[in-house]
Design a protein around this motif. Structure first.
Motif, mmCIF file in Angstrom:
data_model
loop_
_atom_site.group_PDB
_atom_site.id
_atom_site.type_symbol
_atom_site.label_atom_id
_atom_site.label_comp_id
_atom_site.label_asym_id
_atom_site.label_seq_id
_atom_site.Cartn_x
_atom_site.Cartn_y
_atom_site.Cartn_z
ATOM 1 N N LEU A 1 0.752 -1.396 -0.090
ATOM 2 C CA LEU A 1 -0.172 -0.073 0.075
ATOM 3 C C LEU A 1 0.842 1.203 0.051
ATOM 4 C CD1 LEU A 1 -2.784 -0.944 2.916
ATOM 5 C CD2 LEU A 1 -2.920 -1.427 0.318
ATOM 6 N N CYS A 2 0.377 2.156 -0.762
ATOM 7 C CA CYS A 2 1.180 3.567 -0.902
ATOM 8 C C CYS A 2 0.171 4.484 -0.976
ATOM 9 C CB CYS A 2 2.388 3.564 -1.889
ATOM 10 S SG CYS A 2 1.382 3.478 -3.585
ATOM 11 N N GLY A 3 0.741 5.778 -0.844
ATOM 12 C CA GLY A 3 -0.266 6.968 -0.899
ATOM 13 C C GLY A 3 0.798 8.063 -1.819
ATOM 14 N N HIS A 4 0.622 9.164 -1.376
ATOM 15 C CA HIS A 4 1.963 10.306 -1.798
ATOM 16 C C HIS A 4 1.398 10.980 -2.982
ATOM 17 C CE1 HIS A 4 5.345 12.550 -1.751
ATOM 18 N NE2 HIS A 4 5.936 11.879 -2.943
ATOM 19 N N THR A 5 0.971 10.179 -4.080
ATOM 20 C CA THR A 5 0.389 10.880 -5.317
ATOM 21 C C THR A 5 -0.880 11.519 -5.223
ATOM 22 O OG1 THR A 5 -0.442 8.922 -6.432
ATOM 23 C CG2 THR A 5 1.839 9.330 -6.417
ATOM 24 N N HIS A 6 -1.906 11.054 -4.323
ATOM 25 C CA HIS A 6 -3.087 11.408 -4.121
ATOM 26 C C HIS A 6 -3.999 10.961 -5.340
ATOM 27 C CE1 HIS A 6 -2.236 15.165 -1.569
ATOM 28 N NE2 HIS A 6 -1.454 14.177 -1.492
ATOM 29 N N ILE A 7 -3.451 10.078 -6.133
ATOM 30 C CA ILE A 7 -4.154 9.334 -7.203
ATOM 31 C C ILE A 7 -4.484 8.001 -6.880
ATOM 32 C CG2 ILE A 7 -4.083 8.715 -9.728
ATOM 33 C CD1 ILE A 7 -2.094 10.941 -9.885
ATOM 34 N N ALA A 8 -5.678 7.838 -6.922
ATOM 35 C CA ALA A 8 -6.299 6.404 -6.616
ATOM 36 C C ALA A 8 -5.847 5.410 -7.654
ATOM 37 C CB ALA A 8 -7.693 5.989 -6.530
ATOM 38 N N ARG A 9 -5.364 4.242 -7.488
ATOM 39 C CA ARG A 9 -4.841 3.335 -8.278
ATOM 40 C C ARG A 9 -4.517 1.838 -7.872
ATOM 41 N NH1 ARG A 9 -3.657 4.735 -13.929
ATOM 42 N NH2 ARG A 9 -2.615 6.594 -13.283
ATOM 43 N N ALA A 10 -4.619 0.960 -8.748
ATOM 44 C CA ALA A 10 -4.331 -0.410 -8.329
ATOM 45 C C ALA A 10 -3.511 -1.098 -9.389
ATOM 46 C CB ALA A 10 -5.461 -1.228 -7.865
ATOM 47 N N VAL A 11 -2.432 -1.620 -9.252
ATOM 48 C CA VAL A 11 -1.575 -2.286 -10.194
ATOM 49 C C VAL A 11 -1.163 -3.797 -9.664
ATOM 50 C CG1 VAL A 11 0.702 -2.404 -11.442
ATOM 51 C CG2 VAL A 11 -0.377 -0.214 -10.970
ATOM 52 N N ARG A 12 -1.414 -4.672 -10.714
ATOM 53 C CA ARG A 12 -1.201 -6.167 -10.322
ATOM 54 C C ARG A 12 0.201 -6.419 -10.927
ATOM 55 N NH1 ARG A 12 -3.955 -9.566 -6.753
ATOM 56 N NH2 ARG A 12 -5.951 -8.969 -7.908
ATOM 57 N N LEU A 13 1.171 -6.808 -10.282
ATOM 58 C CA LEU A 13 2.546 -7.108 -10.756
ATOM 59 C C LEU A 13 2.293 -8.617 -11.209
ATOM 60 C CD1 LEU A 13 4.964 -5.987 -8.132
ATOM 61 C CD2 LEU A 13 4.281 -4.890 -10.232
ATOM 62 N N PRO A 14 3.104 -8.962 -12.319
ATOM 63 C CA PRO A 14 3.142 -10.170 -13.060
ATOM 64 C C PRO A 14 3.419 -11.460 -12.124
ATOM 65 C CG PRO A 14 4.470 -8.516 -14.163
ATOM 66 C CD PRO A 14 4.282 -7.935 -12.869
ATOM 67 N N ASP A 15 3.905 -11.120 -10.926
ATOM 68 C CA ASP A 15 3.902 -12.121 -10.075
ATOM 69 C C ASP A 15 2.945 -12.452 -8.929
ATOM 70 O OD1 ASP A 15 4.397 -10.194 -8.024
ATOM 71 O OD2 ASP A 15 6.419 -10.495 -7.770
ATOM 72 N N GLY A 16 1.795 -11.359 -9.362
ATOM 73 C CA GLY A 16 0.665 -11.415 -8.339
ATOM 74 C C GLY A 16 0.591 -10.378 -7.260
ATOM 75 N N ARG A 17 1.542 -9.895 -7.064
ATOM 76 C CA ARG A 17 1.336 -8.991 -5.844
ATOM 77 C C ARG A 17 0.581 -7.787 -6.374
ATOM 78 N NH1 ARG A 17 7.630 -7.386 -4.591
ATOM 79 N NH2 ARG A 17 7.711 -7.986 -6.845
#
Length: 250
Positions: free
Chosen positions: A156-172
């Motif tokens: 989990l991260c913040g900082h940019t104020h932009i809502a975003r979800a990214v799935r890495l190739p390894d599933g994280r």
């Protein structure tokens, strides 16, 4: 309606009205676990009252962001407007609370909480500033590189104020919940740029584990944003007032 999951909030920036609205929405959903990714107080609004709300909720798992660190480390004369206005409102017990917050921690033994990236509270992770002054989704190579060897299934991260979800190739799964209290801002680092979300809503996310796979849902919450915009305007913080009123910088 009752809902299981973990609520994720970040970047409140002293917006106590937005924080109260988000916490009420979380309670309405029946969610009892909340994590908070930092930058709690700095801004043109109500830093002390925001701190009081958070300090009264020891059940919310908090970390510190870059602005929280700057409130402690920088002499007031060297602070930017966001930090200086907040610092003038804060009492020693507020600053002591900030000082006790870690910059990174885990929740439920497997969810990593950080503000910027796992190793920096000032680096953008899922988005990056562009040479034309905007923001764009970062490349998967950059995102994966910044995730490093942290094997947590959710980061989990913040900082940019932009809502975003990214799935890495390894599933994280990497999730930025967006900002509770600051829907637009500008900055000069790493290049001059604007972040504009396009609406004045308070934002947060909810994590759920379904059959062993973590996923995220994003929520927008309406609140009396114009009261906050008027407060910023009364303090001659015109960019803040525009951001709070519209989600844009005008």
């Amino acid at each position: 309606m009752s809902e299981t999951g973990i609520a994720v909030i970040a970047d409140i920036h002293g917006n106590d009205f937005a924080l109260e609205a988000v916490l009420a929405d979380i309670e309405r959903r029946g969610i009892t676990r909340i994590v908070n990714l930092g930058d709690h107080l700095s801004g043109a609004l109500n830093a002390a009252r925001t701190a009081d709300i958070l300090m009264a909720r020891p059940d919310i798992l908090c970390i510190a962001g870059n602005h929280d660190r700057w409130l402690l480390e920088k002499p007031r004369a060297d602070m930017g407007d966001w930090d200086r206005i907040a610092h003038e409102q804060l009492a020693p017990h507020h600053l002591n609370w900030l000082a006790d917050l870690p910059s990174r921690r885990t929740a439920q033994d497997d969810i990593l909480l950080c503000h910027g990236t796992p190793t920096s509270d000032t680096i953008y992770w899922l988005d990056e500033a562009t040479s034309d002054g905007g923001m764009q989704l970062a490349s998967i190579e950059r995102i994966e590189s910044l995730a490093g060897d942290f094997a947590n299934p959710v980061l989990l991260c913040g900082h940019t104020h932009i809502a975003r979800a990214v799935r890495l190739p390894d599933g994280r799964l990497i999730v930025n919940p967006g900002s509770v209290g600051s829907p637009a801002y500008d900055d000069d680092t790493p290049v001059p740029h604007k972040v504009e979300t396009g609406s004045p809503h308070a934002r947060y996310a909810v994590l759920e584990n379904r059959d062993g796979l973590w996923d995220a849902a994003f929520h927008l919450v309406a609140y009396d944003h114009m009261a906050m915009a008027r407060l910023a305007e009364s303090r001659d913080q015109h960019a803040w007032a525009s951001a709070l009123a519209t989600g844009w910088l005008r």
